[in-house]
Scaffold this motif. Structure first.
Motif, PDB file in Angstrom:
ATOM      1  N   TYR A 109      -1.127  12.908   2.994  1.00  9.78           N
ATOM      2  CA  TYR A 109      -2.510  12.395   2.888  1.00  9.78           C
ATOM      3  C   TYR A 109      -3.234  12.583   4.204  1.00  9.78           C
ATOM      4  O   TYR A 109      -2.750  12.191   5.265  1.00  9.78           O
ATOM      5  CB  TYR A 109      -2.505  10.915   2.504  1.00  9.78           C
ATOM      6  CG  TYR A 109      -3.867  10.254   2.617  1.00  9.78           C
ATOM      7  CD1 TYR A 109      -4.873  10.522   1.700  1.00  9.78           C
ATOM      8  CD2 TYR A 109      -4.141   9.383   3.667  1.00  9.78           C
ATOM      9  CE1 TYR A 109      -6.118   9.932   1.812  1.00  9.78           C
ATOM     10  CE2 TYR A 109      -5.379   8.781   3.788  1.00  9.78           C
ATOM     11  CZ  TYR A 109      -6.370   9.063   2.865  1.00  9.78           C
ATOM     12  OH  TYR A 109      -7.605   8.475   2.978  1.00  9.78           O
ATOM     13  N   ARG A 168       0.837  -1.197   0.000  1.00  6.87           N
ATOM     14  CA  ARG A 168       0.000   0.000   0.000  1.00  6.87           C
ATOM     15  C   ARG A 168       0.876   1.254   0.000  1.00  6.87           C
ATOM     16  O   ARG A 168       1.801   1.391   0.804  1.00  6.87           O
ATOM     17  CB  ARG A 168      -0.875  -0.041   1.254  1.00  6.87           C
ATOM     18  CG  ARG A 168      -1.568   1.212   1.601  1.00  6.87           C
ATOM     19  CD  ARG A 168      -2.666   1.829   1.191  1.00  6.87           C
ATOM     20  NE  ARG A 168      -3.239   2.426   2.406  1.00  6.87           N
ATOM     21  CZ  ARG A 168      -2.981   3.655   2.831  1.00  6.87           C
ATOM     22  NH1 ARG A 168      -2.130   4.441   2.174  1.00  6.87           N
ATOM     23  NH2 ARG A 168      -3.538   4.094   3.929  1.00  6.87           N
ATOM     24  N   ARG A 224       1.800   4.954   0.718  1.00  6.12           N
ATOM     25  CA  ARG A 224       1.432   5.928   1.757  1.00  6.12           C
ATOM     26  C   ARG A 224       2.152   7.253   1.491  1.00  6.12           C
ATOM     27  O   ARG A 224       3.323   7.271   1.117  1.00  6.12           O
ATOM     28  CB  ARG A 224       1.807   5.400   3.144  1.00  6.12           C
ATOM     29  CG  ARG A 224       1.099   4.103   3.503  1.00  6.12           C
ATOM     30  CD  ARG A 224       1.486   3.597   4.880  1.00  6.12           C
ATOM     31  NE  ARG A 224       0.865   2.311   5.150  1.00  6.12           N
ATOM     32  CZ  ARG A 224      -0.370   2.159   5.623  1.00  6.12           C
ATOM     33  NH1 ARG A 224      -1.108   3.229   5.894  1.00  6.12           N
ATOM     34  NH2 ARG A 224      -0.869   0.957   5.827  1.00  6.12           N
TER      35      ARG A 224
END
Length: 307
Positions: free
Chosen positions: A292, A286, A288
């Motif tokens: 964010y 994932r 990252r």
């Protein structure tokens, strides 16, 4: 000794729950049917029959559904075109077996066609025209919940067509189906057979259950009175349209569970298939990002948690 790669015990428990959840739909349908029969035990005398053991039923159903997934993968991989027609009297169990076939399949590969009565424009077309639009392309399985055989059954019995039209239908069907088979379509035709007493029982079940009453149309009710007319129509249909390229297969359907297992097992046996090659799937890491930020969703947008 526990392997270092083994997931934590709470993850194993979560995996077990997920697998169990995947079987719940079939269990819910089974509970619903049992509830109906118990509810109407005093209203209609159900013909005595030896019941299939529930554990055996579920074990075999899940095994056959696993094979259906393998068949689906092979159909998609090999570009096969499969068309299965389900016919039978009202309440014979066609919908039940179709549900079990499609339950674990990809709707983009396996789809159900259940056409309503033809509209004014369709009534002026070549009789088979509205059905041909739904025939399978390569890599597809299409299940017809009733089909062009409406003309030999309900349309004939209820007077929605002339005897000349019925005769033309009987002349056309063999040629039409041979053409489908020559084009590469694998065509299977099943007739679900129940007794007079069993249909009476199932209709009573539907009449007295608010969850099932929608299944009983005025046409269904009228079909009870015309049982013998439907029998004569069915016999003529089987005699005139049972051809080598597309034979009829009769499913004894008084026992719903046996009918489902027998039909699915037979279907699997009529289509040669193998294990389709599958590319290995690896989940990527994932991504990252430090910038964010997940913004909150207003509470009023959530569905109330009643349960």
């Amino acid at each position: 000794m526990t392997s270092p790669d083994a997931p934590p015990s709470f993850e194993m428990e979560r995996i077990k729950q997920e697998i169990a959840d995947s079987f719940d739909e079939e269990l819910e349908m089974e509970i619903d049917e049992s509830r109906l029969e118990a509810m109407l035990g005093e209203l209609a005398e159900h013909p005595e029959q030896e019941q299939l053991d529930r554990r055996l039923y579920f074990r075999e159903l899940f095994r056959l559904q696993h094979e259906l997934v393998r068949l689906q993968d092979w159909v998609q991989h090999s570009g096969l075109k499969v068309l299965v027609i389900f016919e039978g009297r009202d309440s014979a169990g066609k919908g039940g077996v179709i549900k079990r076939i499609t339950q674990r399949l990809n709707p983009r590969v396996c789809r159900v066609v259940a056409l309503p009565a033809p509209n004014e424009r369709e009534r002026t077309q070549w009789y088979f025209q509205r059905y041909t639009a739904h025939l399978p392309a390569a890599g597809e399985i299409v299940l017809f919940d009733r089909s062009w055989y409406n003309r030999a059954g309900v349309e004939r019995v209820m007077g929605f067509c002339t005897e000349d039209e019925v005769e033309e239908f009987f002349r056309s069907v063999p040629a039409f189906e041979r053409m489908l088979v020559r084009s590469g379509i694998i065509l299977l035709k099943y007739w679900f057979s129940i007794t007079d007493d069993e249909q009476q029982f199932r209709f009573n079940m539907r009449i007295h259950d608010p969850l099932k009453q929608w299944k009983l149309s005025p046409m269904d009710v009228e079909s009870r009175r015309r049982w013998e007319d439907y029998t004569r129509a069915k016999e003529a249909m089987l005699e005139r349209t049972h051809i080598e390229e597309a034979p009829w297969w009769i499913v004894e359907a008084v026992d719903k569970k046996r009918a489902r297992l027998n039909c699915i097992a037979h279907l699997l046996g009529r289509i040669p298939y193998d294990e389709a090659p599958r590319p290995s799937v690896v989940l990527p890491a994932r991504v990252r990002h430090d910038d964010y930020i997940r913004h909150p969703v207003p509470r009023e947008m959530y569905v109330p948690e009643i349960y």
